[in-house]
Scaffold this motif. Structure first.
Motif, PDB file in Angstrom:
ATOM      1  N   SER A  70      -2.642  14.573 -11.129  1.00  0.00           N
ATOM      2  CA  SER A  70      -3.937  14.374 -10.474  1.00  0.00           C
ATOM      3  C   SER A  70      -4.608  13.104 -11.003  1.00  0.00           C
ATOM      4  CB  SER A  70      -4.828  15.590 -10.715  1.00  0.00           C
ATOM      5  OG  SER A  70      -6.068  15.431 -10.088  1.00  0.00           O
ATOM      6  N   HIS A  71      -4.539  12.916 -12.320  1.00  0.00           N
ATOM      7  CA  HIS A  71      -5.115  11.712 -12.922  1.00  0.00           C
ATOM      8  C   HIS A  71      -4.425  10.461 -12.386  1.00  0.00           C
ATOM      9  CE1 HIS A  71      -6.873   9.050 -15.912  1.00  0.00           C
ATOM     10  NE2 HIS A  71      -5.650   8.635 -16.219  1.00  0.00           N
ATOM     11  N   LEU A  76      -4.060   5.742  -8.694  1.00  0.00           N
ATOM     12  CA  LEU A  76      -3.408   5.053  -7.568  1.00  0.00           C
ATOM     13  C   LEU A  76      -4.365   4.894  -6.394  1.00  0.00           C
ATOM     14  CD1 LEU A  76       0.136   6.712  -7.639  1.00  0.00           C
ATOM     15  CD2 LEU A  76      -0.428   4.330  -8.191  1.00  0.00           C
ATOM     16  N   THR A  77      -5.183   5.908  -6.155  1.00  0.00           N
ATOM     17  CA  THR A  77      -6.169   5.826  -5.069  1.00  0.00           C
ATOM     18  C   THR A  77      -7.164   4.694  -5.329  1.00  0.00           C
ATOM     19  OG1 THR A  77      -5.967   8.189  -4.621  1.00  0.00           O
ATOM     20  CG2 THR A  77      -7.965   7.109  -3.828  1.00  0.00           C
ATOM     21  N   ARG A  78      -7.633   4.584  -6.583  1.00  0.00           N
ATOM     22  CA  ARG A  78      -8.559   3.483  -6.923  1.00  0.00           C
ATOM     23  C   ARG A  78      -7.876   2.128  -6.745  1.00  0.00           C
ATOM     24  NH1 ARG A  78      -9.752   7.059 -11.078  1.00  0.00           N
ATOM     25  NH2 ARG A  78      -8.485   5.881 -12.558  1.00  0.00           N
ATOM     26  N   GLU A  79      -6.620   2.027  -7.186  1.00  0.00           N
ATOM     27  CA  GLU A  79      -5.888   0.763  -7.037  1.00  0.00           C
ATOM     28  C   GLU A  79      -5.680   0.427  -5.568  1.00  0.00           C
ATOM     29  OE1 GLU A  79      -2.320   1.267  -9.351  1.00  0.00           O
ATOM     30  OE2 GLU A  79      -3.401   1.180 -11.249  1.00  0.00           O
ATOM     31  N   LEU A  83      -6.951  -2.830  -3.596  1.00  0.00           N
ATOM     32  CA  LEU A  83      -6.057  -3.690  -2.800  1.00  0.00           C
ATOM     33  C   LEU A  83      -6.537  -3.797  -1.354  1.00  0.00           C
ATOM     34  CD1 LEU A  83      -2.537  -2.600  -4.104  1.00  0.00           C
ATOM     35  CD2 LEU A  83      -3.678  -4.796  -4.485  1.00  0.00           C
ATOM     36  N   ASP A  84      -7.011  -2.702  -0.799  1.00  0.00           N
ATOM     37  CA  ASP A  84      -7.552  -2.734   0.562  1.00  0.00           C
ATOM     38  C   ASP A  84      -8.750  -3.676   0.644  1.00  0.00           C
ATOM     39  OD1 ASP A  84      -5.657  -0.963   1.499  1.00  0.00           O
ATOM     40  OD2 ASP A  84      -6.988   0.794   1.442  1.00  0.00           O
ATOM     41  N   GLY A  85      -9.606  -3.625  -0.383  1.00  0.00           N
ATOM     42  CA  GLY A  85     -10.761  -4.529  -0.415  1.00  0.00           C
ATOM     43  C   GLY A  85     -10.328  -5.989  -0.495  1.00  0.00           C
ATOM     44  N   LEU A  86      -9.339  -6.274  -1.346  1.00  0.00           N
ATOM     45  CA  LEU A  86      -8.837  -7.645  -1.457  1.00  0.00           C
ATOM     46  C   LEU A  86      -8.214  -8.105  -0.149  1.00  0.00           C
ATOM     47  CD1 LEU A  86      -7.196  -7.579  -5.004  1.00  0.00           C
ATOM     48  CD2 LEU A  86      -9.258  -8.829  -4.321  1.00  0.00           C
ATOM     49  N   LEU A  87      -7.433  -7.252   0.491  1.00  0.00           N
ATOM     50  CA  LEU A  87      -6.793  -7.589   1.755  1.00  0.00           C
ATOM     51  C   LEU A  87      -7.848  -7.838   2.834  1.00  0.00           C
ATOM     52  CD1 LEU A  87      -4.197  -7.957   3.348  1.00  0.00           C
ATOM     53  CD2 LEU A  87      -4.184  -5.493   3.780  1.00  0.00           C
TER      54      LEU A  87
END
Length: 114
Positions: A70-71, A76-79, A83-87
């Motif tokens: 879960s951690h 991975l969700t935060r990463e 990445l979505d924000g950078l894209l």
């Protein structure tokens, strides 16, 4: 006559004692059968107790693994969000560049895989 009643009373006492003895033997047999049954149940209970303890240990390990997973999934969700924000930012920059200079934007898009 009196000697006969004494013998009769002794015979009656002997019969009562024999009945008590027979009953005591029967009760003893029943008691030992129940002791054997209890010993078998003790074995079953002990075995089940060991199985339950083993399951509790496995459950503890699984809970730790679930917590770790879960951690890691949260990480991975935060990463992925990052990445979505950078894209998204890069796509906006590309759109601005295309509006300013369509030929340059086409060249950048060709190199970036778009």
């Amino acid at each position: 006559g009196r000697g006969g009643s004494t013998v009769g009373a002794m015979t009656e006492v002997a019969r009562i004692l024999q009945d008590w003895h027979t009953e005591a033997e029967s009760q003893a047999r029943t008691f030992y059968e129940q002791v054997e049954l209890m010993a078998e149940w003790d074995k079953v209970i002990f075995s089940n107790n060991e199985a339950i303890f083993g399951l509790q240990q496995q459950l503890s390990v699984m809970k730790r693994c679930q917590g770790d997973t879960s951690h890691r999934l949260d990480q991975l969700t935060r990463e992925q969000e990052e990445l979505d924000g950078l894209l998204q930012h890069l796509q906006q920059e590309l759109a601005r560049a295309a509006a300013a200079d369509p030929r340059a934007a086409a060249a950048v898009a060709g190199h970036s895989g778009y």
